[in-house]
Design a protein around this motif. Structure first.
Motif, PDB file in Angstrom:
ATOM      1  N   LEU A  15      -1.234 -25.953  -1.937  1.00  0.00           N
ATOM      2  CA  LEU A  15      -2.176 -25.995  -0.830  1.00  0.00           C
ATOM      3  C   LEU A  15      -1.517 -25.503   0.445  1.00  0.00           C
ATOM      4  CD1 LEU A  15      -5.081 -26.815  -0.366  1.00  0.00           C
ATOM      5  CD2 LEU A  15      -4.295 -29.114   0.158  1.00  0.00           C
ATOM      6  N   PHE A  29      -8.688 -19.651   3.842  1.00  0.00           N
ATOM      7  CA  PHE A  29      -8.671 -20.956   3.177  1.00  0.00           C
ATOM      8  C   PHE A  29      -8.951 -22.005   4.240  1.00  0.00           C
ATOM      9  CE2 PHE A  29      -7.007 -24.610   0.847  1.00  0.00           C
ATOM     10  CZ  PHE A  29      -7.523 -24.369  -0.408  1.00  0.00           C
ATOM     11  N   CYS A  33     -12.283 -26.314   2.396  1.00  0.00           N
ATOM     12  CA  CYS A  33     -11.739 -26.116   1.048  1.00  0.00           C
ATOM     13  C   CYS A  33     -10.551 -27.036   0.817  1.00  0.00           C
ATOM     14  CB  CYS A  33     -11.321 -24.664   0.843  1.00  0.00           C
ATOM     15  SG  CYS A  33     -12.682 -23.521   0.579  1.00  0.00           S
ATOM     16  N   ALA A  34      -9.686 -27.137   1.810  1.00  0.00           N
ATOM     17  CA  ALA A  34      -8.501 -27.982   1.657  1.00  0.00           C
ATOM     18  C   ALA A  34      -8.896 -29.443   1.463  1.00  0.00           C
ATOM     19  CB  ALA A  34      -7.595 -27.837   2.875  1.00  0.00           C
ATOM     20  N   ASP A  37     -10.473 -29.858  -1.967  1.00  0.00           N
ATOM     21  CA  ASP A  37      -9.424 -29.733  -2.966  1.00  0.00           C
ATOM     22  C   ASP A  37      -8.700 -31.065  -3.145  1.00  0.00           C
ATOM     23  OD1 ASP A  37      -6.444 -28.911  -3.781  1.00  0.00           O
ATOM     24  OD2 ASP A  37      -7.783 -27.272  -4.353  1.00  0.00           O
ATOM     25  N   ARG A  69      -9.427 -22.338  -5.540  1.00  0.00           N
ATOM     26  CA  ARG A  69      -8.495 -22.014  -4.457  1.00  0.00           C
ATOM     27  C   ARG A  69      -8.442 -20.515  -4.204  1.00  0.00           C
ATOM     28  NH1 ARG A  69      -3.811 -26.045  -6.717  1.00  0.00           N
ATOM     29  NH2 ARG A  69      -4.752 -27.984  -5.943  1.00  0.00           N
ATOM     30  N   CYS A  72     -11.706 -19.369  -2.543  1.00  0.00           N
ATOM     31  CA  CYS A  72     -11.715 -19.737  -1.132  1.00  0.00           C
ATOM     32  C   CYS A  72     -10.762 -18.853  -0.336  1.00  0.00           C
ATOM     33  CB  CYS A  72     -11.363 -21.213  -0.964  1.00  0.00           C
ATOM     34  SG  CYS A  72     -11.765 -21.829   0.678  1.00  0.00           S
ATOM     35  N   HIS A  73      -9.594 -18.617  -0.887  1.00  0.00           N
ATOM     36  CA  HIS A  73      -8.596 -17.767  -0.230  1.00  0.00           C
ATOM     37  C   HIS A  73      -9.139 -16.361   0.003  1.00  0.00           C
ATOM     38  CE1 HIS A  73      -4.712 -16.227   0.924  1.00  0.00           C
ATOM     39  NE2 HIS A  73      -4.775 -15.321  -0.038  1.00  0.00           N
TER      40      HIS A  73
END
Length: 107
Positions: A15, A29, A33-34, A37, A69, A72-73
């Motif tokens: 992350l 990101f 999202c974080a 996650d 991930r 999202c990135h």
């Protein structure tokens, strides 16, 4: 306990690396999202500890998290959040999925 610690450490490193790289690329990101996650990772850990979901399904969930991930990135935040939601549904024990009776009983 060491397995859980190792998983949390790996997740935090991934992350951190992704958020750092995303910040360099314009912040793709997001905090959303974080946060999602970490919620999903916590759910997986809880299911693993309680043994309420088969280990194979939890492994699949971890792989799908990696996909979320990446999505999202790449800047597709809404798509990534939808993937996270699907992970949450996939690791929810069947008895608790909806909280309402099945449609089969109401015909």
């Amino acid at each position: 306990m060491p397995k859980t610690f190792a998983r949390w450490t790996l997740a935090a490193l991934c992350l951190s690396a992704m958020t750092g790289a995303a910040a360099a690329n314009g912040g793709a990101f997001t905090h959303g999202c974080a946060a999602r996650d970490m919620q999903i990772l916590r759910m997986i850990e809880e299911r693993e500890a309680a043994k309420t979901v088969p280990a194979e399904r939890l492994s699949d969930a971890m792989l799908t998290m990696m996909h979320a991930r990446v999505v999202c990135h790449e800047g597709y935040v809404m798509d990534a959040l939808a993937i996270y939601d699907s992970i949450a549904q996939s690791i929810t024990p069947n008895a608790v999925l909806s909280g309402r009776p099945s449609a089969a009983g109401f015909q």
